[in-house]
Design an enzyme around this catalytic site. Sequence first.
Site, PDB file in Angstrom:
ATOM      1  N   TYR A   1     -24.432 -27.146  -9.608  1.00 53.10           N
ATOM      2  CA  TYR A   1     -24.849 -27.882 -10.776  1.00 53.10           C
ATOM      3  C   TYR A   1     -24.843 -29.347 -10.567  1.00 53.10           C
ATOM      4  O   TYR A   1     -24.728 -30.188 -11.804  1.00 53.10           O
ATOM      5  CB  TYR A   1     -23.957 -27.217 -11.841  1.00 53.10           C
ATOM      6  CG  TYR A   1     -24.322 -26.179 -12.616  1.00 53.10           C
ATOM      7  CD1 TYR A   1     -24.495 -25.036 -11.939  1.00 53.10           C
ATOM      8  CD2 TYR A   1     -24.634 -26.398 -14.040  1.00 53.10           C
ATOM      9  CE1 TYR A   1     -24.958 -23.913 -12.588  1.00 53.10           C
ATOM     10  CE2 TYR A   1     -25.154 -25.111 -14.739  1.00 53.10           C
ATOM     11  CZ  TYR A   1     -25.165 -23.874 -13.920  1.00 53.10           C
ATOM     12  OH  TYR A   1     -25.749 -22.616 -14.562  1.00 53.10           O
TER      13      TYR A   1
ATOM     14  N   LYS B   1     -19.620 -15.659  -2.789  1.00 56.32           N
ATOM     15  CA  LYS B   1     -20.373 -14.719  -1.774  1.00 56.32           C
ATOM     16  C   LYS B   1     -20.175 -15.575  -0.302  1.00 56.32           C
ATOM     17  O   LYS B   1     -20.933 -16.116   0.286  1.00 56.32           O
ATOM     18  CB  LYS B   1     -22.086 -15.210  -2.125  1.00 56.32           C
ATOM     19  CG  LYS B   1     -23.041 -14.467  -1.230  1.00 56.32           C
ATOM     20  CD  LYS B   1     -23.184 -13.064  -1.879  1.00 56.32           C
ATOM     21  CE  LYS B   1     -24.033 -12.337  -0.888  1.00 56.32           C
ATOM     22  NZ  LYS B   1     -24.075 -10.997  -0.967  1.00 56.32           N
TER      23      LYS B   1
ATOM     24  N   ASP C   1     -21.976  -9.991  -5.665  1.00 57.45           N
ATOM     25  CA  ASP C   1     -22.870  -8.774  -5.954  1.00 57.45           C
ATOM     26  C   ASP C   1     -22.191  -7.479  -6.239  1.00 57.45           C
ATOM     27  O   ASP C   1     -22.379  -6.769  -7.369  1.00 57.45           O
ATOM     28  CB  ASP C   1     -23.924  -8.520  -4.712  1.00 57.45           C
ATOM     29  CG  ASP C   1     -23.217  -9.023  -3.413  1.00 57.45           C
ATOM     30  OD1 ASP C   1     -21.973  -9.256  -3.365  1.00 57.45           O
ATOM     31  OD2 ASP C   1     -23.739  -8.215  -2.588  1.00 57.45           O
TER      32      ASP C   1
ATOM     33  N   ASP D   1     -21.800 -19.008 -14.328  1.00 60.97           N
ATOM     34  CA  ASP D   1     -22.731 -19.011 -15.355  1.00 60.97           C
ATOM     35  C   ASP D   1     -23.248 -17.542 -15.622  1.00 60.97           C
ATOM     36  O   ASP D   1     -23.595 -16.932 -16.776  1.00 60.97           O
ATOM     37  CB  ASP D   1     -23.733 -19.842 -15.191  1.00 60.97           C
ATOM     38  CG  ASP D   1     -24.698 -20.256 -16.025  1.00 60.97           C
ATOM     39  OD1 ASP D   1     -24.198 -20.199 -17.295  1.00 60.97           O
ATOM     40  OD2 ASP D   1     -25.931 -20.234 -15.884  1.00 60.97           O
TER      41      ASP D   1
END
Length: 350
Positions: A125, A188, A221, A245
């Site tokens: 972002y 991740k 995930d 988000d």
Amino acid sequence: MKKYKVTLIPGDGIGPELVEIVKNVVKHTGVEIDWEEVEAGEVALEKYGNVLPDEVLNSIKRNKVGLKGPITTPIGSGFRSVNVALRQELNLYACVRPCKLYKGVKTKYENVDLIIIRENTEDLYAGVEFKPFSEEAKYIIGKSQGKISKDAAISIKPISTTATKRIAEFAFKYAINNNRKKITAVTKANIMKYTDGLFFEVCREVAKNYPQVEYEEKLVDNMAMQLVQKPETYDVLLLPNLYGDIISDLCAGLIGGLGVAPGANFGDEYALFEAVHGSAPKYKGLHKVNPTALLLSAKMMLEYLAEKQAAEKLEKAISEVIKEVKVVTYDLGGSAKNIEMAEEIIKKMV
Ligand code: NAD
């Protein structure tokens, strides 16, 4: 009685109708608020030629507290997100999104009570992007040793020790002050070893100073799957901006949808309260959408203003109306207009 001055940004799409409802309902909590209304987004662009006029930032800087309706962000070209710009300009580095399941909401779950804490200022972002074939893109592609295709656009993902430490400290303090027992950091890091790896590393270090709060790490995930299967196992989730988000919307889905998911953005000096949902343009002016998300955001604002009793009264009234499933909006299984639902909430408070 104390009177508060609060900046109010109605936003666009469904924003203005929801903001009117919030003004009316908050008035009935007994807390007196002098709303200072300012315009941002498309409305401001038409009037002042600027999506984020200085007056918006100045007003929040003066009042220290703001409440905001959603603002449309066009996809692709056009202006960058006003929502993101506001968070960055005011250094509102911590986004807090409670996801609590109220009785009466039809879901597959019985017990969901999560707090999402999302880093708000960096990650993908940050807004550092390069078009295909730009000098910058060519330079980075050149450095990639053939790993990136020559016609690629590039987005930069910065994760810093400073911003991660700041959000981790915030999360642990939040957990302690709100009687929460466990923080799960989510990234991740198996793939993004430097950026997400750093996020975990810094959170782990900060966690050592707060032994009273359990700390664990999960890959995003796996986290998405676990949240769908057993959300009751989690308490506070701590995430970088983009995963925060996405996981926010997933968690909103667990508790009945975006219509009931509130949020707040905090910095060291200012606070801005807003729902998780966007401007839902197709519902604009129809009075169909649920006012709960913005009302619960206003409840968070009342807590921030130390108006605890008013906040509790408002939440209790909202939860009673949801539980009865009589005068609720379409997303909660009813057919009421949001103004009618708001009137019902007001009735429970008087
Ligand atoms: P959205 O959240 O506006 O709407 C998606 C869907 O969620 C709606 O079609 C509706 O079915 C449901 N929904 C949303 N709010 C609801 C409510 N209060 N009650 C019941 N159902 C509700 O997401 P979008 O369509 O992806 O985004 C529309 C615009 O909003 C985009 O321009 C986006 O960038 C912007 N946006 C702004 C903010 C913000 O202002 N902070 C946040 C998210 C999206």
